[in-house]
Write a protein that holds these residues in place. Structure first.
Motif, PDB file in Angstrom:
ATOM      1  N   HIS A 104     -24.081  12.920 -21.089  1.00 46.40           N
ATOM      2  CA  HIS A 104     -23.758  12.104 -19.894  1.00 46.40           C
ATOM      3  C   HIS A 104     -22.237  11.962 -19.796  1.00 46.40           C
ATOM      4  O   HIS A 104     -21.607  11.311 -20.627  1.00 46.40           O
ATOM      5  CB  HIS A 104     -24.432  10.737 -20.030  1.00 46.40           C
ATOM      6  CG  HIS A 104     -24.176   9.776 -18.917  1.00 46.40           C
ATOM      7  ND1 HIS A 104     -25.189   9.182 -18.198  1.00 46.40           N
ATOM      8  CD2 HIS A 104     -23.029   9.265 -18.399  1.00 46.40           C
ATOM      9  CE1 HIS A 104     -24.680   8.351 -17.299  1.00 46.40           C
ATOM     10  NE2 HIS A 104     -23.366   8.387 -17.408  1.00 46.40           N
TER      11      HIS A 104
ATOM     12  N   HIS B 237     -28.093   6.096 -14.165  1.00 49.62           N
ATOM     13  CA  HIS B 237     -27.769   5.006 -15.105  1.00 49.62           C
ATOM     14  C   HIS B 237     -28.915   4.001 -15.120  1.00 49.62           C
ATOM     15  O   HIS B 237     -29.565   3.782 -14.092  1.00 49.62           O
ATOM     16  CB  HIS B 237     -26.485   4.300 -14.670  1.00 49.62           C
ATOM     17  CG  HIS B 237     -25.273   5.187 -14.693  1.00 49.62           C
ATOM     18  ND1 HIS B 237     -24.952   6.015 -13.641  1.00 49.62           N
ATOM     19  CD2 HIS B 237     -24.330   5.394 -15.639  1.00 49.62           C
ATOM     20  CE1 HIS B 237     -23.850   6.685 -13.938  1.00 49.62           C
ATOM     21  NE2 HIS B 237     -23.447   6.325 -15.149  1.00 49.62           N
TER      22      HIS B 237
ATOM     23  N   ASP C 195     -19.653   9.577 -21.655  1.00 48.08           N
ATOM     24  CA  ASP C 195     -19.520   8.779 -20.434  1.00 48.08           C
ATOM     25  C   ASP C 195     -18.072   8.585 -19.999  1.00 48.08           C
ATOM     26  O   ASP C 195     -17.710   7.534 -19.462  1.00 48.08           O
ATOM     27  CB  ASP C 195     -20.240   7.424 -20.577  1.00 48.08           C
ATOM     28  CG  ASP C 195     -20.401   6.712 -19.241  1.00 48.08           C
ATOM     29  OD1 ASP C 195     -20.551   7.399 -18.220  1.00 48.08           O
ATOM     30  OD2 ASP C 195     -20.352   5.468 -19.225  1.00 48.08           O
TER      31      ASP C 195
ATOM     32  N   HIS D   7     -27.147   4.904 -20.909  1.00 48.51           N
ATOM     33  CA  HIS D   7     -26.954   3.550 -21.468  1.00 48.51           C
ATOM     34  C   HIS D   7     -28.222   2.891 -22.033  1.00 48.51           C
ATOM     35  O   HIS D   7     -28.365   2.779 -23.239  1.00 48.51           O
ATOM     36  CB  HIS D   7     -26.245   2.638 -20.461  1.00 48.51           C
ATOM     37  CG  HIS D   7     -24.957   3.233 -20.000  1.00 48.51           C
ATOM     38  ND1 HIS D   7     -23.831   3.233 -20.779  1.00 48.51           N
ATOM     39  CD2 HIS D   7     -24.630   3.927 -18.872  1.00 48.51           C
ATOM     40  CE1 HIS D   7     -22.858   3.879 -20.146  1.00 48.51           C
ATOM     41  NE2 HIS D   7     -23.315   4.312 -18.990  1.00 48.51           N
TER      42      HIS D   7
ATOM     43  N   HIS E 258     -18.811  11.995 -16.656  1.00 45.86           N
ATOM     44  CA  HIS E 258     -18.414  12.064 -15.244  1.00 45.86           C
ATOM     45  C   HIS E 258     -17.181  12.947 -15.111  1.00 45.86           C
ATOM     46  O   HIS E 258     -16.088  12.553 -15.543  1.00 45.86           O
ATOM     47  CB  HIS E 258     -18.091  10.662 -14.718  1.00 45.86           C
ATOM     48  CG  HIS E 258     -19.265   9.731 -14.742  1.00 45.86           C
ATOM     49  ND1 HIS E 258     -19.984   9.414 -13.614  1.00 45.86           N
ATOM     50  CD2 HIS E 258     -19.854   9.050 -15.766  1.00 45.86           C
ATOM     51  CE1 HIS E 258     -20.966   8.572 -13.938  1.00 45.86           C
ATOM     52  NE2 HIS E 258     -20.906   8.341 -15.248  1.00 45.86           N
TER      53      HIS E 258
HETATM   54 ZN    ZN Z   1     -22.017   7.109 -16.585  1.00 45.78          ZN
END
Ligand code: ZN
Ligand code: GUN
Length: 437
Positions: A80, A235, A325, A274, A82
């Motif tokens: 995960h 998420h 993340d 998460h 971005h």
């Molecule tokens: Zn994220």
């Protein structure tokens, strides 16, 4: 740097020969080959074993890279991350919802510009490789251009990437919103163009429940039904205010996970970032649907979100992969992420061994992403993605490594102290794609 094809690699190898169901099985599955040989052909592993057994099959002019003092492990898997947040890493002061408004959304606005997206995609992929990450599940922005730029950058290196254009049609700045129709049309276009092209895979990517209308989540579910081998990433249960907000926005749903479940977004290829504050029913829901958790240690600490309960995930038999993340997370390094994971476990009086950590970053990550039939260890036939770790990357690391009497202790110190400096070489598809300066 120029890619160079090679026939094989000689050195100290560490991986897992088979999947581990219970923690007590790690010892049986971990495989250490002190003087090993890995032979490659067309991006795949064709032989793996002891140098003494393999050397005879080498042709006289075989091109072998040798790393006698290093440790070679399968490429790291980031479950995960971005892509459009690299430039706002380490933004001061806020927790999730304010951080999104103040930092993430403004940064993401820039990615409608294809030239900027291309420039940043090159930077992003290079940064993954510099950190030894050879496979990642990646969020782009709402703009299809951002996904196009990322897929192109990964394709140039024949890198296995799962990615998708973010879907969001409410509760974000107007220039970052799509609509259910645009979400459907753009996602379909990207799926047709990139999914299963070479090593690229597509993930339907609703950002999180608060930024999608029910109509848009229904479109996401429709895509999942139309293309049954797609991934889904989003998420879940990261921050308490966020959870409260989801309850207000979806009063008819019995939990946060139930929002996704209702719209057909759970399943074995669904990756939930998460999962810190899950209720009992949500743990059960993740298990029942065979959904996956992306554990984001540096982000969970940096944004003050909370301590992920890995022990509970083990008990509930839910697959967990590790993730950076970035840019809520503070490092591209999976080693750094594992180090922070260890501390999160310490704060909860839970154990997290170096062997379990390496598993989570390699074969366990591959299982989390349903890619373990293709990569994650040195099994013959698998894709040849691996990294070379340097136990003497810094003077302090060298001092500490000298004291190690076992490979497990060496690995533990590498993980606790490691970062991009620890990664001396990264190979993707059997080719050297990063070499530390
Ligand atoms: Zn994220
Ligand atoms: N929840 C929704 N969007 C995001 C994001 O970009 N980062 C993190 N950490 N959580 C999110």
């Amino acid at each position: 740097m120029r890619n160079s094809a090679i026939d094989g690699v000689r050195g100290r190898f560490l991986d897992f020969s088979e999947s581990v169901e219970k923690r007590s099985d790690f010892d049986g599955a971990v495989r250490y080959v002190e003087d090993g040989l890995l032979l490659l052909k067309e991006g795949h592993i064709v032989w793996f074993g002891d140098w003494s057994e393999g050397r005879d099959q080498l042709l006289e002019d075989a091109h072998i890279h040798e790393y006698p003092d290093q440790l070679i492990v399968p490429g790291f898997i980031d479950c995960h991350i971005h892509f459009p947040q690299a430039e706002i890493i380490a933004a001061y002061g806020e927790q999730l919802l304010e951080w999104l408004n103040n930092y993430a959304f403004p940064a993401e606005k820039q990615y409608g510009d294809i030239a900027y997206s291309r420039e940043m995609a090159e930077f992003f992929v290079a940064e993954l490789l510099r950190n030894g990450t050879t496979t990642a599940a990646v969020f782009c922005t709402v703009h299809h251009q951002s996904a196009e730029a990322l897929f192109a950058a990964a394709q140039r290196r024949n890198m296995r990437i799962i990615a998708g254009k973010v879907l969001m049609d409410r509760n974000a700045p107007p220039d970052l919103l799509d609509t259910p129709e645009i979400a459907y049309d753009d996602s379909r276009m990207l799926i047709e163009k990139y999914h299963n092209q070479g090593r690229l895979l597509y993930a339907v990517t609703p950002r999180f429940a608060p930024t999608s209308t029910p109509d848009q989540l229904a479109v996401a579910g429709q895509l999942m039904r139309e293309y049954p081998d797609l991934y889904m990433q989003t998420h879940l249960s990261e921050n308490k205010e966020e959870i409260q907000w989801v309850q207000e926005l979806f009063p008819d749903r019995k939990s946060y996970l139930d929002v996704y479940e209702y719209f057909g977004l759970t399943g074995p290829r669904s990756i939930f970032g998460h999962c810190i504050h899950l209720e009992d029913g949500e743990w059960k829901g993740l298990y029942d649907t065979d959904s996956v958790i992306a554990f984001c240690p540096t982000s969970n600490l940096f944004l003050g979100s909370g301590l992920f309960d890995l022990e509970r995930a083990r008990k509930e038999n839910v697959r967990v992969g590790v993730a950076t993340d970035v840019g809520g997370g503070t490092s591209f390094s999976i080693l750094t992420s594992l180090s922070e994971a260890y501390k999160i476990m310490q704060l909860q009086k839970q154990k997290f061994s170096a062997i379990e950590a390496l598993y989570m970053a390699t074969l366990g990550g591959a299982e989390a992403l349903s890619l373990d039939h293709l990569l994650g260890n040195f099994e013959v036939g698998k894709e040849a993605d691996f990294v070379v770790l340097d136990p003497a990357a810094t003077v302090l690391q060298a001092k500490r490594s000298e004291k190690s009497e076992t490979i497990v202790d060496l690995l533990f110190a590498l993980m606790i102290m490691g970062d991009d400096r620890t990664v001396s070489h990264t190979y993707v598809d059997g080719r050297l794609v990063h070499k530390r300066e």
